[in-house]
Design an enzyme around this catalytic site. Structure first.
Site, PDB file in Angstrom:
ATOM      1  N   GLU A  26      -0.492  10.086  -2.897  1.00  0.00           N
ATOM      2  CA  GLU A  26      -1.241   9.542  -1.755  1.00  0.00           C
ATOM      3  C   GLU A  26      -2.020  10.607  -0.988  1.00  0.00           C
ATOM      4  O   GLU A  26      -1.856  10.749   0.225  1.00  0.00           O
ATOM      5  CB  GLU A  26      -0.309   8.803  -0.797  1.00  0.00           C
ATOM      6  CG  GLU A  26       0.416   7.646  -1.433  1.00  0.00           C
ATOM      7  CD  GLU A  26       1.266   6.854  -0.452  1.00  0.00           C
ATOM      8  OE1 GLU A  26       1.506   7.348   0.670  1.00  0.00           O
ATOM      9  OE2 GLU A  26       1.684   5.751  -0.806  1.00  0.00           O
ATOM     10  N   GLU A  50       4.727   2.434  -6.171  1.00  0.00           N
ATOM     11  CA  GLU A  50       5.483   2.133  -4.949  1.00  0.00           C
ATOM     12  C   GLU A  50       5.136   0.724  -4.495  1.00  0.00           C
ATOM     13  O   GLU A  50       3.962   0.329  -4.496  1.00  0.00           O
ATOM     14  CB  GLU A  50       5.163   3.117  -3.813  1.00  0.00           C
ATOM     15  CG  GLU A  50       5.698   4.503  -4.039  1.00  0.00           C
ATOM     16  CD  GLU A  50       5.552   5.412  -2.813  1.00  0.00           C
ATOM     17  OE1 GLU A  50       5.561   4.901  -1.675  1.00  0.00           O
ATOM     18  OE2 GLU A  50       5.422   6.635  -3.020  1.00  0.00           O
TER      19      GLU A  50
END
Ligand code: BG6
Length: 473
Positions: free
Chosen positions: A166, A373
């Site tokens: 991320e 995720e």
């Protein structure tokens, strides 16, 4: 007609974690301190800290037994850079390499593919001290070296790699980047420079992986963003599009094509924070093209366009106190979506949003996707007879897996689904109060608890989902 709920053969059913959130043993085995450790110690009045976390450092064998019992096909975890190179760019620490060697071997012996992230929010703190971290090109070189060391050490067995977790979200959270500038413009200048250096590091790591890991696949993990307009008013629609571009897609574009998209370049120019580059960088950035895109997805957002007189000065925080939805670049404010319900921590639950994101990214980048995720954070309750009845988590996961199934039917190439998280771990902001795992860990934010592992109801449910390749969602 009856639609199948089964998934393609070889679909990678997984579960995820990250080093600083599970390992503990923050300074054991010679590990250096990381930026994540530094911040968790500062914030330990509100969250348990990384000294112990879920104590995977001492429990990894037992935890891998649970992974095997769950039937995982893959386990997505991260390597702590500072366990391998304690000061970030100095001597390599063999004990750190051995630690991950044992984990990788054990996973493989249980039929579980290791899926490794190189950098999940935990820059070696020494690099922040020496070079101000990603501000310096020395950090790029240090990362490339670290990546090459990992590919050489583990690449014979690890075929799936993720570079930065991320990046698009990480760079916007000051504490993750160790940005401490009081001046907002200076903070944004630093952020843009650091972001740029991380793009270079990403590209160098992709190239190194392709050179050193035979059959290796590598890509980024994006914090995906799907934003709805509050109304059909064109300005609201424009605001929603901007949120998705500025929060996530500029980053995927940079990875894939090696150039900032026009709107981002314009933002950098207008704000006068264009990062400094060197000759040859354009060539390097082109090496970043990935083999897949990993998608992290939790919820969707909804925005309202702000008329000119309400526009915040560019770069100023629109929502003081909201540490995740940081900078909106002055275009819009977040509103609640009345069609969705929220988790107790405020994430708006939206399985359809996942279907939208998967279709959008696949159509735009034409790369296989993988979910690394997805999950629901809740303050789970351990009953007196040692059970955790997390039906809300089962419901969340079931509906998101159904969205994956629909995306596959839409034609998206989806390689796997690896929810967050395998076991309870330190949430990035709320410590042990906010739990995501299939496995309950008896630990709390006051740093007490036996660390005993307890299978939640969702563990038994997910085991059956994997066993039937999705037929029983
Ligand atoms: C992702 C991160 O952004 O969200 C994880 O990659 C994090 O590290 C997860 O734990 C959930 O967020 P939080 O703040 O609830 O832990």
């Amino acid at each position: 007609h009856q639609k199948t709920t089964e998934f393609p053969e070889g679909f990678l059913w997984g579960a995820s974690s990250s080093a600083f959130q599970i390992e503990g043993g923050w300074n054991l085995g010679g590990k250096g301190m990381t930026v994540a450790d530094f911040n968790s110690f500062k914030r330990s009045h509100i969250q348990a800290d990384t000294k112990v976390a879920s104590d995977f450092y001492h429990h990894w064998k037992e935890d891998i037994d649970y992974m095997a019992e769950l039937g995982l096909k893959m386990y997505r975890f991260s390597i702590a850079w500072a366990r391998i190179i304690p000061d970030g760019d100095g001597a390599v620490h063999e004990e750190g390499i051995k630690f991950y060697d044992r984990i990788i071997d054990c996973l493989l012996s249980r039929g579980i593919q290791p899926f490794v992230t190189l950098y999940h929010f935990d820059l070696p703190y020494a690099l922040a001290e020496k070079y101000n971290g990603w501000e310096s090109r020395r950090c790029v070189l240090a990362f490339e070296r670290y990546a090459r060391i990992c590919f050489r050490a583990f690449g014979d067995r690890v075929k799936y790699w993720q570079v930065h977790n991320e990046q698009n979200l990480m760079v916007r959270v000051d504490e993750r980047m160790n940005i401490d500038a009081a001046d907002k413009w200076e903070a944004d200048r630093l952020r843009a420079q650091m972001d740029y250096h991380m793009f270079l590091a990403h590209a160098l790591a992709v190239k190194a992986c392709h050179e050193l890991v035979s059959g290796g696949k590598i890509g980024p993990a994006v914090s995906s963003c799907c934003t709805y307009p509050e109304t059909p008013c064109p300005e609201d629609v424009w605001a929603a599009a901007n949120n998705d571009w500025f929060k996530a897609e500029y980053c995927l574009d940079m990875h894939q094509y090696g150039r900032y998209p026009g709107y981002y370049r314009r933002y950098l120019k207008e704000r006068n924070i264009m990062p400094s580059a060197e000759d040859g960088d354009e060539e390097i950035l082109k090496w970043g093209a990935s083999d897949y895109i990993a998608v992290n997805y939790y919820r969707t957002l909804c925005v309202r366009y702000l008329p000119a007189d309400e526009i915040h000065p560019v770069g100023e925080r629109c929502f003081p106190g909201n540490e995740v939805d940081f900078d909106q670049y002055g275009y819009f404010s977040h509103v609640k979506n009345p069609h969705l319900v929220s988790t107790e921590y405020g994430a708006q639950i939206d399985p359809m949003g996942l279907r939208i994101v998967l279709n959008r990214y696949y159509q735009k980048y034409r790369l296989p996707l993988l979910i690394t995720e997805n999950g629901l954070g809740a303050a789970d309750i351990l009953t007196e007879n040692g059970k955790v009845h997390d039906s809300y988590r089962i419901d969340y996961l079931r509906r998101h897996i159904q969205a994956c199934r629909q995306a596959l039917d839409d034609g998206v190439e989806l390689m796997g689904y690896s929810p967050w998280s395998f076991m309870d771990l330190l949430s990035s902001h709320e410590g042990f109060r906010k739990r995501y795992g299939f496995l309950y860990v008896d630990r709390n934010e006051h740093e007490t608890g036996s660390l005993k592992r307890i299978k939640k109801d969702s563990f038994h449910w997910y085991r059956r989902v994997i066993e039937t390749n999705g037929a029983t969602i």
